[in-house]
Design a protein around this motif. Structure first.
Motif: not given
Lengths: 527, 49
Positions: B12-13, B16-17, B19-20, B22-24, B26-28
């Motif tokens: 779980a940890c 979600f860590t 995923l976050l 990866w998203c950050v 990708k955004v950057v």
């Protein structure tokens, strides 16, 4: 060539941090661990994850897309966006829920924000350390501070109560920030507050995970405390026993819902300030991931293990509610911890940051409606809203006995209407706008590939799941709440009825604003 | 804590860590889309028919 004078986010990261800030609140750090420990620990994560995948994330994406769709057509307010989506003046009245709910929630949420700030201040000044580990003293301090014993007690002393001073400070801070606007107020503040919140949480988490076992009870270790959060089932339970309980599914869905701020109309308004070609798919996913990180990783590892180490299994076997956990149990824990004042300050300061980034987002939908509908400037719209919310905040602070006013507003706004509005949004996205147009809107500018199953989930699974959970929830809760309205207690004022009347009064006010707005929009561009 | 508890916590940890992060990332690394002019085919006339 027409120039778009509407506000926009300065950067994509700013928009993501603002939406994440709106989602991350007290529920992440206090409610989630309590719910997980209460409903079977690790087993709770199964319905929680299902709810995240079939309702939370898809609905968040839909709301981001609907918001940007409305923004591209000149609307930032939920009534304006729904009028466009439904192609009718009546749509604006449906969308009114997206402004009514956040404002009503703000009226009591600000009190909780003030409690967090007061606790942070009291830890900083060493006041709480003087209370020691006397649980009764800590509880009495909390109940006295919030005026839970008697209505009007916060207003009846020789001077202004401390609670009102902190409430006033929070009110002014929110008002000033919202007056500065989306870019200069909300975005700049969230750009600072969210990283600071994460840093504070990581420091507290590092402290909790390195706590030694309780000297008198060697079995009270952090690892065993984590077991109450993460073990699949409690002793004497079976996995099937937990998963076959509809209450667990309702609790998990509710937690996901409130946690992600889906269905409030907040994301709708925030997303409307995006530019027409800005990505919403990756931004929505990032905001959800940020919220889940704060909830599962940070929130899931702090409160329960710390409470177990210092207070033993009884407190985590039947964890207290959100307020009990936050303002009675955890202060007792920090008071027993080495350097407890420092860590207590950090914890309540991070709760304050989480609360203020959420409360700010609750004001913006109404500001957008007042500006759009009445064609007035920010100063006038902020003044009108400050008068309404100020009156509501004082109402909640006055009727403080037993948290009745707060609880009533919370039930009808953050439980009942949120389900209704979320279901409406889900149906509008998939069936009114149409799933093909909806998905095309969601894919426009998308920087990630969306799952192929998403249209099916948004069209069939999310609305059905929402309706099923809502019916179960309403069947269980509504009769009792209705009783409280029609049969008020004989020994005091009918606070529940007053609270419902307050909701109706603010609802009528917004309906009048929407009526004026509709006439104004008719002149600009008939629907 | 049981072995199953550790597994659930790590999944779980970690999930979600991850995923976050990866998203950050990708955004950057992805440049923000510039606003572009639309062709006629992109224009939505709001017609229901």
């Amino acid at each position: 060539m027409a120039v778009d004078k509407r506000e926009h986010w300065g950067t994509r990261i700013g928009a993501i941090l603002a939406v994440t800030g709106s989602a991350v609140g007290l529920g992440n750090f206090l409610r989630f661990p309590g719910q997980a420990a209460k409903y079977g620990g690790g087993a709770f994560l199964i319905p929680y994850l299902v709810a995240f995948l079939v309702v939370g994330l898809p609905m968040a994406w839909a709301e981001w897309a609907l918001g940007r769709y409305g923004g591209a057509r000149g609307h930032n307010s939920s009534p304006g966006i729904f009028r466009t989506l439904l192609g009718s003046r009546k749509g604006a009245y449906v969308g009114m829920l997206g402004t009514l709910m956040p404002v009503m929630i703000y009226m009591y949420y600000l009190s909780v924000e003030a409690w967090c700030l007061a606790y942070a201040w009291d830890y900083l000044t060493g006041h709480f350390a003087r209370l020691g580990t006397d649980l009764a003293a800590i509880e009495n301090q909390f109940l006295g501070f919030v005026g839970a014993g008697q209505d009007g007690i916060l207003f009846g002393g020789a001077g202004v109560s401390r609670m009102l001073v902190f409430l006033g400070f929070c009110f002014l801070t929110n008002t000033v920030l919202i007056y500065r606007g989306v870019n200069r107020g909300i975005e700049r503040f969230c750009n600072l507050a969210m990283p600071l919140l994460i840093v504070c949480a990581l420091i507290v988490l590092a402290r909790v995970l390195t706590l030694p076992a309780h000297p008198a009870h060697p079995e009270q270790t952090v690892a065993n405390g984590l077991g109450y959060m993460w073990n699949p089932v409690k002793p004497g339970q079976t996995l099937w026993g937990v998963l076959s309980n509809p209450e667990v599914w309702m609790a998990a869905t509710g937690q996901i819902f409130f946690s992600l701020s889906v269905g409030f109309g907040l994301i709708l308004t925030y997303a409307s300030y995006l530019k027409p070609d800005d990505d919403v798919a990756l931004s929505g996913l990032t905001a959800c991931a940020g919220n889940e990180f704060c909830e599962v990783v940070l929130g899931g590892m702090i409160a329960i293990p710390a409470a177990f180490v210092f207070l033993g299994p009884s407190v985590v076997q039947s964890p207290p509610g959100t307020f009990g956990m936050g303002f009675v149990t955890l202060p007792n824990v920090f008071n027993q911890m080495p350097l407890g004042s420092f860590f207590g300050f950090l914890f309540f300061f991070l709760l304050f940051l989480a609360a203020i980034t959420s409360s700010l987002s609750m004001l913006q939908p109404s500001i957008a409606l007042l500006e759009e509908g009445l064609k007035i400037g920010r100063r006038a719209s902020v003044s009108i809203l400050a008068f309404i919310t100020g009156t509501g905040c004082l109402f909640v602070a006055y009727f403080s006995k037993g948290f009745t006013a707060l609880d009533t507003l919370d039930f009808w706004m953050a439980n009942f209407f949120i389900f209704i509005f979320a279901t409406i949004q889900s149906v509008v996205f998939a069936w009114v706008l149409g799933i093909d147009r909806g998905m095309a809107e969601l894919r426009r500018g998308a920087e990630i590939r969306l799952p192929r199953i998403l249209p099916f989930v948004l069209k069939y699974v999310s609305p059905t799941y929402l309706l099923a959970i809502f019916c179960l929830w309403a069947w269980k809760n509504l009769p009792e709440r209705w009783e409280a309205i029609v049969h008020p207690p004989a020994d005091g004022p009918p606070v529940v009825l007053f609270s419902v009347l307050l909701i109706l009064a603010v609802g009528v006010f917004f309906a009048l604003i929407v009526n004026v707005a509709n006439k104004s929009w008719d002149k600009e561009k008939p629907s | 804590m049981t072995l199953a508890g550790w597994v659930i916590m790590v999944l779980a940890c970690g999930g979600f860590t991850g995923l976050l992060l990866w998203c950050v990332r990708k955004v950057v690394v992805t440049p923000e889309a510039p606003e572009h002019l639309h062709s006629q085919i992109d224009i939505d006339t709001h017609d229901k028919e």
